[in-house]
Design an enzyme around this catalytic site. Structure first.
Site, PDB file in Angstrom:
ATOM      1  N   SER A  44       0.892  -3.611  -0.052  1.00  0.00           N
ATOM      2  CA  SER A  44       2.195  -3.929   0.543  1.00  0.00           C
ATOM      3  C   SER A  44       2.261  -3.767   2.058  1.00  0.00           C
ATOM      4  O   SER A  44       3.255  -4.161   2.666  1.00  0.00           O
ATOM      5  CB  SER A  44       3.289  -3.078  -0.086  1.00  0.00           C
ATOM      6  OG  SER A  44       3.614  -3.615  -1.340  1.00  0.00           O
ATOM      7  N   LYS A  54       3.028  -6.874   3.855  1.00  0.00           N
ATOM      8  CA  LYS A  54       4.404  -7.382   3.992  1.00  0.00           C
ATOM      9  C   LYS A  54       4.881  -7.314   5.444  1.00  0.00           C
ATOM     10  O   LYS A  54       5.710  -8.098   5.886  1.00  0.00           O
ATOM     11  CB  LYS A  54       5.349  -6.608   3.070  1.00  0.00           C
ATOM     12  CG  LYS A  54       5.055  -6.889   1.588  1.00  0.00           C
ATOM     13  CD  LYS A  54       5.775  -5.962   0.634  1.00  0.00           C
ATOM     14  CE  LYS A  54       5.441  -6.356  -0.816  1.00  0.00           C
ATOM     15  NZ  LYS A  54       5.680  -5.338  -1.809  1.00  0.00           N
ATOM     16  N   TYR A  70       1.338 -14.574  -2.141  1.00  0.00           N
ATOM     17  CA  TYR A  70       1.685 -13.146  -2.237  1.00  0.00           C
ATOM     18  C   TYR A  70       0.509 -12.318  -2.787  1.00  0.00           C
ATOM     19  O   TYR A  70       0.162 -11.269  -2.240  1.00  0.00           O
ATOM     20  CB  TYR A  70       2.941 -12.968  -3.105  1.00  0.00           C
ATOM     21  CG  TYR A  70       3.270 -11.519  -3.336  1.00  0.00           C
ATOM     22  CD1 TYR A  70       3.816 -10.740  -2.320  1.00  0.00           C
ATOM     23  CD2 TYR A  70       2.981 -10.901  -4.554  1.00  0.00           C
ATOM     24  CE1 TYR A  70       4.078  -9.387  -2.513  1.00  0.00           C
ATOM     25  CE2 TYR A  70       3.245  -9.554  -4.755  1.00  0.00           C
ATOM     26  CZ  TYR A  70       3.791  -8.804  -3.734  1.00  0.00           C
ATOM     27  OH  TYR A  70       4.033  -7.468  -3.926  1.00  0.00           O
ATOM     28  N   TYR A  92       9.812   2.087   0.477  1.00  0.00           N
ATOM     29  CA  TYR A  92      10.615   1.884  -0.748  1.00  0.00           C
ATOM     30  C   TYR A  92      11.727   2.922  -0.852  1.00  0.00           C
ATOM     31  O   TYR A  92      12.332   3.282   0.142  1.00  0.00           O
ATOM     32  CB  TYR A  92       9.714   1.882  -1.995  1.00  0.00           C
ATOM     33  CG  TYR A  92       8.465   1.093  -1.776  1.00  0.00           C
ATOM     34  CD1 TYR A  92       8.542  -0.283  -1.545  1.00  0.00           C
ATOM     35  CD2 TYR A  92       7.231   1.698  -1.707  1.00  0.00           C
ATOM     36  CE1 TYR A  92       7.406  -1.019  -1.310  1.00  0.00           C
ATOM     37  CE2 TYR A  92       6.084   0.964  -1.459  1.00  0.00           C
ATOM     38  CZ  TYR A  92       6.185  -0.392  -1.264  1.00  0.00           C
ATOM     39  OH  TYR A  92       5.063  -1.111  -1.019  1.00  0.00           O
ATOM     40  N   VAL A 139       0.356   0.296  -2.261  1.00  0.00           N
ATOM     41  CA  VAL A 139      -0.153   1.055  -3.423  1.00  0.00           C
ATOM     42  C   VAL A 139      -1.676   1.220  -3.421  1.00  0.00           C
ATOM     43  O   VAL A 139      -2.221   1.916  -4.271  1.00  0.00           O
ATOM     44  CB  VAL A 139       0.308   0.476  -4.783  1.00  0.00           C
ATOM     45  CG1 VAL A 139       1.793   0.623  -4.991  1.00  0.00           C
ATOM     46  CG2 VAL A 139      -0.142  -0.960  -4.963  1.00  0.00           C
TER      47      VAL A 139
HETATM   48  N1  GLN Z   1       0.334  -5.811  -5.519  1.00  0.00           N
HETATM   49  C1  GLN Z   1       1.400  -4.853  -5.666  1.00  0.00           C
HETATM   50  C2  GLN Z   1       2.514  -5.475  -6.484  1.00  0.00           C
HETATM   51  O1  GLN Z   1       2.874  -6.581  -6.203  1.00  0.00           O
HETATM   52  C3  GLN Z   1       1.902  -4.433  -4.312  1.00  0.00           C
HETATM   53  C4  GLN Z   1       2.951  -3.394  -4.403  1.00  0.00           C
HETATM   54  C5  GLN Z   1       2.860  -2.312  -3.362  1.00  0.00           C
HETATM   55  O2  GLN Z   1       1.863  -2.120  -2.663  1.00  0.00           O
HETATM   56  N2  GLN Z   1       3.889  -1.523  -3.330  1.00  0.00           N
HETATM   57  O3  GLN Z   1       3.016  -4.853  -7.394  1.00  0.00           O
END
Ligand code: GLN
Length: 304
Positions: free
Chosen positions: A64, A67, A187, A240, A258
């Site tokens: 993420s 992003k 994505y 988050y 993550v």
């Molecule tokens: N690939 C993970 C997902 O889409 C990315 C989420 C994250 O890093 N928080 O669930």
């Protein structure tokens, strides 16, 4: 200030804690296989000084954190029109939550939850070859070629049931222009970017330099105003539903993933990247957050 001794101290303090707590992301085999016993930290200052410690040269899946970079691309290309499709409020929900999206007619709360990032990917896809543009941006910012981990991207696609649900939900509300499959392909690939802490600290260095290119002598990455906004979103939404706690205990704009990575910005001073795969229950790197807390305590650098 010479930051090398600070990073060495943090590495020495945290290394004994490796493997003691947290869990490595296991939703895809390629991430579950990553040994938890890694810790890396790197930084790049506004004047180009670099320092690293631990596993700062080991590549990992940035997940993420991507992003942040796709949002930068979209803000640059679309300006304020981007915000017709995406909000700017913390979600207070897990990053892959569906509930809020239904209540809010398919408009994601912010660009850093999955739904928001999928909406950003849709916008980028409408502008051209999004995957090529993402790789070009990352390689330009890091100053060396950056690639997708195709195995991770394929596993994301094979198991991304919730992300398909989020994208289909938005599509049903008319909030996604492209087909769901190519939008999610973008994505899943952005999540699968493989980078080291040092590459990430370099790539995100524009965030501590008012948008100026990390490597100097090249056109600005984005404007000063856009940079302020990116940092504001990182502070309020970048970790988050832990964003409030992170602002309280660290006080820096941060974006986590993550894969266990976190990028943090001290505006006008430096950009940091930390990595340790074991996560807490909110999906943020446990030792990564600890490292940032230690860094702020040892240097007194914070936006507050
Ligand atoms: N690939 C993970 C997902 O889409 C990315 C989420 C994250 O890093 N928080 O669930």
């Amino acid at each position: 200030m010479n930051f090398q001794p600070v990073l060495d101290e943090i590495d020495a303090e945290l290394r004994p804690l490796l493997g003691r707590a947290g869990t490595v992301a296991s939703y895809i085999p390629a991430l579950a296989r990553v040994p938890a016993l890694h810790f890396g930290i790197a930084l790049r200052t506004c004047d180009g000084q670099e320092a690293c410690a631990g596993d700062a040269a080991v590549p990992f899946s940035i997940q993420s954190i991507s992003k942040l970079f796709t949002l930068t691309l979209a803000m640059r290309r679309l300006g304020d029109a981007l915000w017709q499709r995406i909000g700017r409020e913390p979600s207070g929900n897990p990053f892959n939550s569906l509930v809020q999206l239904e209540n809010e007619q398919g408009k994601p709360r912010n660009p850093f939850i999955n739904a928001g990032a999928i909406a950003v990917a849709d916008r980028l896809l409408s502008q051209g070859d999004a995957q090529r543009d993402i790789l070009a941006l990352m390689s330009d910012l890091a100053g060396e070629p950056i690639a997708f981990d195709e195995e991770v991207a394929a596993s994301e696609a094979a198991t991304g049931y919730r992300n398909y649900a989020l994208a289909n939900f938005m599509k049903s509300f008319g909030k996604i222009d492209n087909d769901v499959a190519p939008t999610l392909d973008v994505y899943f690939h952005q999540c699968a970017l493989r980078m080291t802490c040092l590459q990430l600290a370099r790539a995100a260095a524009f965030l501590s330099r008012d948008g100026a290119h990390p490597l100097g002598g090249r056109p600005a990455v984005c404007t000063e105003r856009q940079t302020r906004r990116l940092n504001a979103l990182m502070l309020t939404c970048g970790t988050y539903d832990a964003a409030g706690d992170v602002a309280f205990s660290i006080g820096l704009p941060c974006k986590s993933g993550v894969g266990g990575g976190i990028v943090a910005v001290v505006p006008d001073h430096l950009t940091l990247a930390v990595w340790s795969p074991a996560l807490d229950t909110t999906g943020n790197s446990l030792l990564g957050l600890k490292a940032l807390e230690l860094f702020v305590a040892k240097t007194g650098l914070s936006v507050f």
